[in-house]
Design a protein around this motif. Structure first.
Motif, PDB file in Angstrom:
ATOM      1  N   ASN A 340      46.240  -2.330 -41.185  1.00 16.23           N
ATOM      2  CA  ASN A 340      46.265  -0.957 -41.371  1.00 16.23           C
ATOM      3  C   ASN A 340      46.557  -0.225 -42.911  1.00 16.23           C
ATOM      4  O   ASN A 340      46.522  -1.153 -43.731  1.00 16.23           O
ATOM      5  N   SER A 341      46.396   0.881 -43.151  1.00 11.50           N
ATOM      6  CA  SER A 341      46.401   1.260 -44.556  1.00 11.50           C
ATOM      7  C   SER A 341      47.801   1.021 -45.252  1.00 11.50           C
ATOM      8  O   SER A 341      47.621   0.741 -46.497  1.00 11.50           O
ATOM      9  N   ASP A 342      48.613   0.811 -44.627  1.00 11.72           N
ATOM     10  CA  ASP A 342      50.066   0.613 -45.530  1.00 11.72           C
ATOM     11  C   ASP A 342      50.155  -1.111 -45.652  1.00 11.72           C
ATOM     12  O   ASP A 342      50.397  -1.165 -46.738  1.00 11.72           O
ATOM     13  N   TYR A 343      49.592  -1.671 -44.942  1.00 11.16           N
ATOM     14  CA  TYR A 343      49.508  -3.081 -45.377  1.00 11.16           C
ATOM     15  C   TYR A 343      48.500  -3.352 -46.327  1.00 11.16           C
ATOM     16  O   TYR A 343      48.772  -3.963 -47.312  1.00 11.16           O
ATOM     17  N   ASP A 344      47.342  -2.674 -46.341  1.00  8.50           N
ATOM     18  CA  ASP A 344      46.144  -2.704 -47.343  1.00  8.50           C
ATOM     19  C   ASP A 344      46.874  -2.369 -48.753  1.00  8.50           C
ATOM     20  O   ASP A 344      46.907  -3.251 -49.563  1.00  8.50           O
ATOM     21  N   GLN A 393      38.878  -6.029 -52.947  1.00  7.69           N
ATOM     22  CA  GLN A 393      38.059  -5.842 -51.806  1.00  7.69           C
ATOM     23  C   GLN A 393      38.653  -6.030 -50.464  1.00  7.69           C
ATOM     24  O   GLN A 393      37.918  -5.761 -49.467  1.00  7.69           O
ATOM     25  N   PHE A 394      39.770  -6.185 -50.185  1.00  4.47           N
ATOM     26  CA  PHE A 394      40.430  -6.275 -49.173  1.00  4.47           C
ATOM     27  C   PHE A 394      40.262  -4.825 -48.332  1.00  4.47           C
ATOM     28  O   PHE A 394      40.554  -3.914 -49.018  1.00  4.47           O
ATOM     29  N   ASP A 395      39.512  -4.935 -47.242  1.00  7.02           N
ATOM     30  CA  ASP A 395      39.162  -3.798 -46.526  1.00  7.02           C
ATOM     31  C   ASP A 395      39.715  -3.974 -45.067  1.00  7.02           C
ATOM     32  O   ASP A 395      39.143  -4.402 -44.251  1.00  7.02           O
ATOM     33  N   TRP A 396      41.042  -3.418 -44.797  1.00 10.01           N
ATOM     34  CA  TRP A 396      41.649  -3.567 -43.623  1.00 10.01           C
ATOM     35  C   TRP A 396      40.872  -3.016 -42.227  1.00 10.01           C
ATOM     36  O   TRP A 396      41.141  -3.156 -41.216  1.00 10.01           O
ATOM     37  N   THR A 397      39.765  -2.043 -42.566  1.00 10.31           N
ATOM     38  CA  THR A 397      39.097  -1.209 -41.427  1.00 10.31           C
ATOM     39  C   THR A 397      37.970  -2.122 -40.896  1.00 10.31           C
ATOM     40  O   THR A 397      37.713  -2.054 -39.605  1.00 10.31           O
ATOM     41  N   LYS A 398      37.579  -3.375 -41.367  1.00 14.54           N
ATOM     42  CA  LYS A 398      36.703  -4.351 -40.986  1.00 14.54           C
ATOM     43  C   LYS A 398      37.530  -5.342 -40.283  1.00 14.54           C
ATOM     44  O   LYS A 398      36.948  -6.308 -39.625  1.00 14.54           O
ATOM     45  N   LEU A 399      38.873  -5.439 -40.123  1.00 12.62           N
ATOM     46  CA  LEU A 399      39.751  -6.476 -39.695  1.00 12.62           C
ATOM     47  C   LEU A 399      40.140  -6.354 -38.201  1.00 12.62           C
ATOM     48  O   LEU A 399      40.848  -5.300 -37.913  1.00 12.62           O
ATOM     49  N   LYS A 503      45.382 -21.679 -26.194  1.00 12.98           N
ATOM     50  CA  LYS A 503      46.359 -20.747 -25.701  1.00 12.98           C
ATOM     51  C   LYS A 503      46.148 -19.412 -25.255  1.00 12.98           C
ATOM     52  O   LYS A 503      46.440 -18.716 -24.509  1.00 12.98           O
ATOM     53  N   GLY A 504      44.923 -18.952 -26.061  1.00 15.37           N
ATOM     54  CA  GLY A 504      44.396 -17.599 -25.750  1.00 15.37           C
ATOM     55  C   GLY A 504      45.343 -16.479 -25.807  1.00 15.37           C
ATOM     56  O   GLY A 504      45.065 -15.490 -25.255  1.00 15.37           O
ATOM     57  N   ASN A 505      46.358 -16.351 -26.642  1.00 20.81           N
ATOM     58  CA  ASN A 505      47.154 -15.175 -26.928  1.00 20.81           C
ATOM     59  C   ASN A 505      47.416 -14.770 -28.474  1.00 20.81           C
ATOM     60  O   ASN A 505      48.031 -13.659 -28.619  1.00 20.81           O
ATOM     61  N   LEU A 506      46.486 -15.197 -29.261  1.00 19.26           N
ATOM     62  CA  LEU A 506      46.551 -14.804 -30.611  1.00 19.26           C
ATOM     63  C   LEU A 506      45.222 -14.703 -31.116  1.00 19.26           C
ATOM     64  O   LEU A 506      44.504 -15.432 -31.143  1.00 19.26           O
ATOM     65  N   SER A 507      44.681 -13.681 -31.620  1.00 21.92           N
ATOM     66  CA  SER A 507      43.426 -12.963 -32.183  1.00 21.92           C
ATOM     67  C   SER A 507      43.474 -12.940 -33.628  1.00 21.92           C
ATOM     68  O   SER A 507      44.321 -12.704 -34.218  1.00 21.92           O
ATOM     69  N   LEU A 508      42.761 -14.110 -34.144  1.00 22.79           N
ATOM     70  CA  LEU A 508      42.256 -14.038 -35.565  1.00 22.79           C
ATOM     71  C   LEU A 508      41.175 -13.486 -36.075  1.00 22.79           C
ATOM     72  O   LEU A 508      40.507 -13.533 -37.212  1.00 22.79           O
ATOM     73  N   GLY A 509      40.534 -12.646 -35.049  1.00 24.27           N
ATOM     74  CA  GLY A 509      39.387 -11.975 -35.572  1.00 24.27           C
ATOM     75  C   GLY A 509      38.116 -12.671 -35.284  1.00 24.27           C
ATOM     76  O   GLY A 509      38.000 -13.809 -34.806  1.00 24.27           O
ATOM     77  N   TYR A 510      36.850 -12.241 -35.818  1.00 24.89           N
ATOM     78  CA  TYR A 510      35.589 -12.873 -35.514  1.00 24.89           C
ATOM     79  C   TYR A 510      35.504 -13.774 -36.883  1.00 24.89           C
ATOM     80  O   TYR A 510      36.059 -13.652 -37.817  1.00 24.89           O
ATOM     81  N   THR A 511      34.023 -14.400 -36.671  1.00 27.09           N
ATOM     82  CA  THR A 511      34.061 -15.511 -37.678  1.00 27.09           C
ATOM     83  C   THR A 511      33.867 -14.993 -39.125  1.00 27.09           C
ATOM     84  O   THR A 511      34.782 -15.711 -39.830  1.00 27.09           O
ATOM     85  N   GLN A 512      33.356 -14.166 -39.494  1.00 27.95           N
ATOM     86  CA  GLN A 512      33.167 -13.473 -40.742  1.00 27.95           C
ATOM     87  C   GLN A 512      34.587 -13.020 -41.183  1.00 27.95           C
ATOM     88  O   GLN A 512      34.992 -13.206 -42.335  1.00 27.95           O
ATOM     89  N   GLU A 513      35.336 -12.546 -40.299  1.00 20.20           N
ATOM     90  CA  GLU A 513      36.852 -11.963 -40.976  1.00 20.20           C
ATOM     91  C   GLU A 513      37.850 -13.189 -41.071  1.00 20.20           C
ATOM     92  O   GLU A 513      38.121 -13.244 -42.275  1.00 20.20           O
ATOM     93  N   ARG A 514      37.516 -14.212 -40.293  1.00 21.63           N
ATOM     94  CA  ARG A 514      38.321 -15.278 -40.644  1.00 21.63           C
ATOM     95  C   ARG A 514      37.903 -15.996 -41.872  1.00 21.63           C
ATOM     96  O   ARG A 514      38.831 -16.303 -42.787  1.00 21.63           O
TER      97      ARG A 514
END
Length: 555
Positions: A340-344, A393-399, A503-514
């Motif tokens: 979110n924006s606070d983390y950004d 360049q960290f853009d939280w809206t794309k994560l 394990k299937g319970n933690l999302s690290l996002g899509y490939t480009q995001e990672r």
């Protein structure tokens, strides 16, 4: 840091303080009422402590100038034989910040000294002539701590709280000794079964090492870190301050830095023996996930298969740790969060400030650099606008992935080797960060980036520490190091992702995001490392500088 700091000489010998304090400090009070004496408090804070703490390995203010020291709290505890004081001090610096430390202190008459290692200062109280000493070096005090934590005696002070794992309640005290190689803390081994870590520098909030260790082992059942056994806490200014953490002692053969460094030294010595043509070696593409079975035979023949199997196991344990940290939806301090924006804002402000301090440090240390390190430092200064741009360049809206509590200072020196397995420890977080910043939920891939940087250090240290023993010239060795590093990263990343998603319970996002997060945090880690190397080992600054250059070239 992404590798253990170099070992320092063991200074834990009895020292003649006559060269520091010409005469004993004479106090017109009994030791049992020492802190009721304004005279003693003034002497301790103004004359004794400023000269004592700067010599200690756990003191974190060596690069700053002390303005004054204030004793902000004192807790008195008694055993059958001695009076002890736990003093909380605030060290104020000319640079306009402060740090808090907790120091347990006792007074021993000359005839009572029994080989006690850490003398603070000579002193005379009404009881007689003797020394102020660090109470941790008195077995009676160490036994008192243990007996309080396991509940075999009643707590010695109403503002001290002792948390205990029920499995070890009332265990009898048998023995205690110091663990060697301490840095920012002091660890005591009890009964050859438990380790009590004393936090020398403290914060007005529970220590993250205490929080994460207890959560992982007591709540989540993660088995590959030392099991939580108890803690010592203090109530101060309406906050709970963690003073000590007790865990199981993990029998081990050293840390993973030692393991991988040794194997890599052997590998580089075999380059000539194996007649490896470095220029013909392939390089694994950046972040290309690679099963062990797909590592090119030329690399397996050069380094041996075991290296990649060990990397695979370490990756699996790392993924299991992250799964445990990110799978609880009840305890809010460990519940996964989104970007979110606070983390950004928090991240950018923190990294830009850190980056500027590194620029200042580099400009002030250019005179210490030579050869390729100097050329790369000049390149780095020429790229400062581009690097600053990378952080912005960290853009939280794309994560789309999740943030969790993480290790925060993950490198090979934070991993113990037990046979063919690994145990992860020391969850305090980055030493430069505030206690609140260490608890911010971040991408688990930041820990992965920490291990990648540690691999990078390991391959380069195998060269820099054995230059005289290697026949290839340094440029060829560095080329081989970069190529070997690419396969170490590929094997780890594949095993980590396979284990995590099984394990299937933690999302690290899509490939480009990672890949964006990995590259982002690799640059962050390398810039962080640069400051340490410039201040302590300028010759090694070439390692983070080469890492930064390689990462910028891939963009």
């Amino acid at each position: 840091m992404s590798q253990p700091r170099p070992e320092q000489a063991n200074l834990a010998r009895k020292r003649d303080y006559s060269t520091v304090f010409k005469e004993p400090f004479e106090i017109a009070a009994h030791w049992s009422a020492a802190f009721e004496s304004e005279e003693f408090r003034n002497v301790l804070s103004n004359e004794i402590l400023p000269r004592y703490i700067v010599q200690k390995r756990w003191y974190a203010g060596k690069s700053s100038t002390i303005k004054y020291i204030e004793i902000v709290d004192v807790i008195k505890v008694r055993s059958n034989d001695h009076n002890y004081y736990g003093i909380l001090i605030e060290v104020n610096f000319i640079e306009a910040f402060f740090q808090n430390y907790f120091i347990p202190v006792s007074f021993m008459l000359d005839e009572e000294l029994d080989g006690t290692n850490t003398l603070i200062a000579p002193a005379i109280f009404k009881e007689g002539k003797g020394y102020l000493v660090d109470a941790l070096h008195i077995e009676d005090f160490r036994a008192l701590l243990f007996q309080n934590i396991v509940g075999s005696i009643e707590g010695t002070h109403q503002r001290l709280t002792f948390d205990i794992n029920e499995e070890i309640r009332y265990v009898k005290y048998e023995s205690s000794r110091f663990m060697s190689g301490e840095q920012s803390n002091t660890s005591i081994i009890y009964n050859e079964r438990f380790v009590l870590k004393i936090f020398r520098r403290i914060f007005s909030d529970p220590n993250p090492d205490f929080e994460v260790n207890r959560f992982l082992t007591e709540v989540q059942g993660f088995e590959n870190c030392p099991k939580y056994r108890g803690s010592l806490n203090m109530q101060y200014d309406r906050e709970t301050v963690t003073l000590a953490l007790m865990q199981d002692l993990v029998e081990n053969q050293g840390d993973a830095w030692k393991l991988f460094s040794s194997e890599l030294v052997t590998a580089f010595k075999r380059l000539e023996e194996k007649k490896v043509n470095i220029s013909h070696l392939p390089k694994n593409p950046e972040f290309n996930r690679l099963p062990v079975k797909d590592v090119p035979s030329v690399f397996v023949d050069w380094t041996g298969l075991k290296l990649y199997e060990q990397i695979e196991k370490l990756a699996q344990r790392t993924a299991q740790m992250h799964t445990a940290l990110g799978s609880n939806t009840i305890i809010t301090s460990f519940t996964p969060a989104t970007f979110n924006s606070d983390y950004d804002v928090w991240l950018k402000n923190r990294l830009i400030h850190q980056f500027q301090t590194r620029i200042n440090t580099l400009e002030n240390n250019m005179h210490q650099l030579k050869g390729e390190t100097l050329k790369m430092a000049e390149w780095f200064l020429g790229q400062k606008k581009e690097i600053r741009k990378q952080f912005l360049q960290f853009d939280w809206t794309k994560l789309k992935g999740e943030r969790t509590r993480i290790h925060g200072d993950f490198h090979l020196g934070q991993v113990l080797v037990q046979g063919d397995d690994f145990f992860i420890l020391d969850f305090e977080g980055e030493p430069e960060s505030t206690i609140r910043d260490r608890k911010v939920k971040q991408p688990p891939l930041k820990d992965v980036a920490g291990i990648f940087r540690s691999f990078h250090y390991a391959v380069y240290s195998a060269i820099l520490t054995r230059t005289d023993e290697l026949s290839y010239d340094q440029d060829h060795l560095f080329e081989a190091a970069e190529k070997l590093y690419s396969y170490m990263v590929g094997v780890f990343y594949h095993a980590y992702m396979e284990c995590l998603y099984s394990k299937g319970n933690l999302s690290l996002g899509y490939t480009q995001e990672r890949e964006f997060l990995l590259r982002y945090h690799l640059i962050e880690k390398a810039v962080y490392e640069l400051g340490y190397e410039l201040n302590s080992r300028p010759r090694w600054a070439i390692i983070p500088l080469r890492g930064i250059r390689s990462l910028l070239k891939t963009n």
